[in-house]
Design a protein around this motif. Structure first.
Motif, short mmCIF file in Angstrom:
data_model
loop_
_atom_site.label_atom_id
_atom_site.label_comp_id
_atom_site.label_asym_id
_atom_site.label_seq_id
_atom_site.Cartn_x
_atom_site.Cartn_y
_atom_site.Cartn_z
N LEU B 326 9.02 37.04 8.79
CA LEU B 326 9.85 36.69 7.83
C LEU B 326 10.60 37.79 7.51
O LEU B 326 12.16 37.47 7.14
CB LEU B 326 8.82 36.64 6.77
CG LEU B 326 9.50 36.05 5.19
CD1 LEU B 326 9.86 34.74 5.65
CD2 LEU B 326 8.67 36.06 4.02
N GLY B 330 13.40 35.55 8.76
CA GLY B 330 13.59 34.67 7.85
C GLY B 330 12.73 33.49 8.07
O GLY B 330 13.03 32.32 7.39
N THR B 331 11.62 33.65 9.08
CA THR B 331 11.15 32.28 9.56
C THR B 331 9.81 32.64 9.96
O THR B 331 9.89 33.63 10.74
CB THR B 331 11.94 31.31 10.31
OG1 THR B 331 11.25 30.39 10.99
CG2 THR B 331 12.54 32.00 11.36
N LYS B 444 11.47 36.82 -0.41
CA LYS B 444 10.94 35.59 0.70
C LYS B 444 12.27 34.79 0.74
O LYS B 444 12.76 34.37 1.97
CB LYS B 444 9.85 34.97 0.24
CG LYS B 444 9.45 34.05 1.49
CD LYS B 444 7.86 33.44 0.76
CE LYS B 444 7.46 32.14 1.31
NZ LYS B 444 6.37 31.76 1.06
N LYS B 445 12.87 34.74 -0.33
CA LYS B 445 13.92 33.53 -0.58
C LYS B 445 15.10 34.07 0.36
O LYS B 445 15.92 33.47 0.87
CB LYS B 445 14.15 33.19 -1.99
CG LYS B 445 14.79 32.19 -2.41
CD LYS B 445 15.05 31.86 -3.78
CE LYS B 445 15.79 30.56 -4.16
NZ LYS B 445 16.36 30.78 -5.51
N SER B 448 14.60 33.67 4.01
CA SER B 448 14.69 32.37 4.37
C SER B 448 16.14 31.94 4.46
O SER B 448 16.68 31.33 5.43
CB SER B 448 13.97 31.71 3.47
OG SER B 448 13.99 30.27 3.56
#
Lengths: 650, 650
Positions: B326, B330-331, B444-445, B448
């Protein structure tokens, strides 16, 4: 080509048996595609926290430090523990010395039977005199050093020991326990091995392509036994197909040349003993092939994949026409492991005075048939009377005993003339201890009755200790030249396909299609093993005009439902044919299991229930909404419905 | 044990490639399990009426009399005919001599393209200068002696030539024609080969048992995407399972030790692009295994089964934790074929004057993240503005171009201080032609958003001719240490399983289950290939009490639906774990096919329709009666319903 490939098979099969049991390393390449290959045993303990399986340890492992994982099978005097895994049993000696930590003793002495443990220790010889020759690991035992309780077992619904009898319902409810039995492990592993060898034969040796076909399909014409699956479009349903028939033919049109699939198929027959709503077939289709080609392929397939602990399969298999099978065995799936064939004795009895025989012979299609039951009187001279009675409702059967008082002893039989008796004795090779069963009537009906009696008598004789059917014998048989059509049961003036509408007519009978279609033989073939049909197939119609004529004119089917298939035949469909083998039945016969449920990991009961998980089950009605369906409760189930509503809306 | 098996694999893979292409005969047995083996080529023409395939003929066949079966690909000047089968193309010379019978000429000169013919003749050299080096059979041709038209082809809806473009709808409607293309033949044959090698690896080398599990099952808790199948009992339904999860665990409880299945699974997601309502997974479960064991097994499996025309697979695969994946990509399924990783630049910009960055950093969880797009300005310095805009609705993204005027050119970027700029350039290794994309917000946002932009930018750069992702490169990655639970979307105060409720917690985090369950990591692992998830699995819970606590207390599920599984855990369940690989997606990536529909013989459209046969379809309501269901027509579809009634009651 075929001859060459048959010659090659015994070698291929030998290698296959080896490959199934070994690990393979190429050592050195020589010229001309000759390789020196080292073969090692299959690796059962790779990737996991054990060094060996319980069942594999032998004297050759003496002195080795091993780690084993398994179930506690039983414990003796807190000194010995027998540990079990899928491979077998091994004896573990629980250390009695003071130095051993308490918790080790506690695990080994207190964990309930069927608990899962890991033990590490040394492979040692059993003390002289304590070897167990009945146990493959009986020369050694494990002197344990450390042990770990991986999972403790609660009180079981039944003991996991092969000698403990359980009802089938209990076995199915606790299937995960039943699977631990030697027999279920053997059956499932043999099945896996045999299918693997079939794949090697088809895919690696003969260039077949393993292709998955859809199971969400549409209703096929006449597919009244297909499960339906509502879709998210109102009123539109998928169906689960009974076989990949259309797809495999379309794959041939698509130029795939040689297709096979271990195919899941579905048939909703309601409650039927020894049938399953989902079953598996070895599904095969080839282009540019004829009936003989398919037969040689299948003989090679079975020979190659046959378990090495059974007698090898002898090829080619014998063959009977449908007419021959009916005349000699009264069925299209004769059990050819024993004789007792049906014999037409009409000529001998032409002048009989016995009423029902005379009646029958006076009719145009009338015949008199008989079977001779070898040693039928050995244990009980009256034994077949009760059986015969159960048939007399549909057809009169006359038992005749040559032995008693050296005269023929049944009241009616005494009216058979002396010359007829001696004629019969010659024709049927009747001996003193035999029983002869006679019946009269139309050919097919008379054969069918005697065919059933033949099997009943075999059961009776075997129940009395005679061995008619050698349990190690596998008697394969092709049955060919079936009729293409049968009269419809509900309307005998119309025709229906004897097998399915894509079956090609016999080349010699094509002209009859337009004059006497009921006489046309097909290019369908059945494979029979020990009296069970284990496969069937045909050469298919590849001519679109012929297919249309048969579907629309002869069978009066709605061709719209099959328009994609008819169109495909128009676009350069090659000649093609195929076969499907019923895998569950085949494995059942090979393992000698009493039921196909014993060769399936999680079978349904004969009512179609999964007794372990309770499927099928009720659903809250909101889960049906996306599929635009609702339950139509039968009128008399209102009470049941309201009780269900309680259940499902909780 | 694992190391030994890894060492062995390159050899095993080599043999497998050979076995796949050859026929095998054992020649002589030596001592010590050493065999001399003769290897011959796979027999594609056994059992059928041809001697060879079209595609296999070479100069080494010169002078041979051959019989070929195939489709007329094209015809030139009534002299040459190119014949095609699954194996390839071969040129046939139509005899021009007077002696040849007229009907032979007629067949070869008049049969439409895609008609099926059988020709017999002699393999001869092409005249000097007429060889075709682009054609594998280009050195020879067939001087035909006899020919037979096996089936004539009607006018086709499209030409069966690879260079002729067709819409996908047309290809699916005439799938049997589309299957004749080189690409579909290649895809389906590669799929069959690769699965066969996987079976050899699992079954023959590592002792796995291939076991078929039921597809007529019951609803699983939370199984909202399961198709329902009405049974003949009112209100009782089977369901088609999304995976054999429960059965494979029960097989471990049953002591099967090592299970695999090429399993058909079902998922009703309505219309979803590039998803199929039925799909196939390589389903695996092992007892006494840990995460590393499964990972080494799968690496070996892919290495062994990898097509020999691709670069070999290098093992072990790299691994990232979920948190690392992550943070950097980002995934949870990073495409690791290229860089452009996400970098946390919060520290560099701690004293920024840029408003939205300042805002973000002032919050407790606030971060600033960036990716550096190498050569992002090469072809168009403004290229990413349009893409960035589409993200700005959810999250503000700031593009920065170091190149333009040697200053940072976006209005906001100019407010970044000189020392921050040089800090950034050092930290992110920014070069002149690069573009930097910044975003700020919760970790996290922010990750992402940049993760999605990273992939978009890669697409854009490649559309402009840069090669970021080598098409011959297969970049495998394990992602591990996922969270065990996620907050429920509809009610973030409650937890739901991140994967499924049988996943075991990470051993280090067990105590957190009772205090902060949302922080517990799981023993789940995903296998990612080139940015697609191709597999996932876990070590399972084998302790009944732990499973009950998680289901009932943490997840608030109705444990009654799973009582059989909980009970099974009580009766000596071994520690176990497994994995499932998505076969359709894997084959799609290996073949480079644009869609999974190109690696499935008869796929459904993205609306779930079979465009060839028109499934799902309407059913006459009397066919629903045995299943005690009726259609609930939506209120607005009365017109449609009455028109359907016309249709279905005809």
């Amino acid at each position: 080509m075929v001859a060459e490939s048959r010659l090659a098979l015994p070698c291929g099969r030998f290698l296959s048996a080896l490959l199934a049991a070994v690990r393979v390393f190429i050592f050195k390449q020589f010229a001309n595609n000759i390789f020196l290959i080292l073969l090692f045993f299959k690796e059962f303990s790779s990737f996991v926290a054990r060094t060996n399986t319980c069942g594999e340890l032998r004297s050759s492992h003496l002195g080795q430090e091993v780690t084993l994982c398994g179930w506690i099978q039983y414990r003796r005097q807190n000194i010995f523990l027998v540990l079990r895994d899928f491979h077998g049993l091994v004896q573990v000696v629980i250390p009695q010395e003071e130095v051993i930590e308490g918790f080790l003793l506690k695990i080994l002495c207190e964990a309930p039977v069927e608990s899962v443990v890991r033990v590490s220790g040394t492979v040692i010889s059993r003390p002289p005199g304590q070897e167990n020759p009945k146990m493959p690991t009986g020369e050694i035992e494990i002197k344990v050093k450390t042990a770990e309780l991986l999972n403790s077992c609660k009180k079981l619904p039944f003991e996991v020991k092969d000698f403990v009898k359980k009802t089938e319902a209990l076995r199915l409810q606790y299937r995960y326990l039943d699977l631990r039995s030697f027999q279920m492990q053997y059956n499932l592993r043999l099945r896996s091995q045999m299918v693997m060898k079939m794949r090697e034969y088809l895919c690696n040796l003969h260039g077949f392509v393993d292709i998955e076909t859809p199971t969400l399909f549409k209703r096929t014409p006449g597919g009244a036994k297909e499960f339906v699956i509502p879709s998210r479009e109102p009123g539109k349903f998928y169906c689960l197909p009974q076989s990949p028939q259309q797809f495999k033919q379309l794959l041939m049109v698509g130029g795939l040349d040689r297709y096979f699939q271990v195919a899941r198929c579905y048939r909703d027959e309601g409650s039927r003993p020894d049938r399953q709503p989902e079953f598996t077939q070895i599904d095969i289709e080839m282009s540019f092939v004829d009936q003989t080609g398919i037969q040689r392929l299948i003989e090679g397939l079975l020979q190659y994949s046959w378990p090495s602990d059974k007698d090898p399969v002898v090829v080619p298999f014998p063959s009977l026409t449908f007419a021959e099978a009916l005349a000699s065995y009264g069925t299209d799936k004769p059990d050819t492991r024993f004789g007792m064939k049906i014999i037409d004795i009409s000529d001998v009895l032409r002048n009989t005075e016995v009423g029902f025989l005379q009646d029958a012979l006076s009719k145009p299609q009338g015949t008199v048939k008989a079977i001779c039951i070898s040693e039928g009187t050995v244990s009980d001279s009256q034994f077949c009377f009760s059986r015969v009675e159960s048939f007399s409702l549909s057809q009169e059967v006359l038992p005749v005993f040559p032995k008693a008082s050296r005269n023929w002893n049944s009241p009616v039989a005494q009216s058979i003339l002396e010359e007829q008796r001696s004629g019969l004795i010659r024709l049927m090779e009747i001996r003193e201890d035999d029983v002869v069963l006679l019946t009269a009537g139309e050919h097919k009906k008379a054969c069918s009755v005697l065919g059933k009696l033949r099997l009943e008598c075999a059961d009776l004789l075997e129940a009395r200790g005679l061995v008619l059917r050698d349990p190690t014998l596998f008697s394969f048989l092709w049955v060919v030249d079936f009729p293409l059509f049968l009269p419809k049961e509900e309307n005998p003036g119309e025709l229906e396909s004897a097998h399915h509408p894509f079956t090609a007519p016999h080349p010699s009978d094509i002209q009859l299609l337009y004059t006497e279609p009921e006489k046309v033989r097909s290019q369908h073939y059945d494979l029979v093993l020990n009296g069970s049909e284990i496969g069937g197939g045909s050469i298919r119609i590849h001519d679109a005009e012929l297919q249309r004529y048969i579907l629309a004119t002869l069978l009066k089917e709605d061709v719209k439902l099959l328009s994609h298939l008819l169109q495909a035949l128009d676009f350069g469909a090659p000649p093609h044919g195929g076969i499907a083998l019923g895998l569950d039945r085949l494995i059942c016969l090979v393992t000698g299991a009493p039921s196909i449920r014993d060769v399936i990991a999680f079978p349904k009961s004969f009512k179609g229930h999964d007794l372990m998980s309770n499927a099928p089950d009720s659903l809250p009605s909101e889960e049906l909404k996306p599929y635009h369906i609702q339950v139509s409760w039968p009128a008399n189930s209102e009470a049941e419905k309201s009780s269900l509503n309680h259940l499902v809306f909780k």
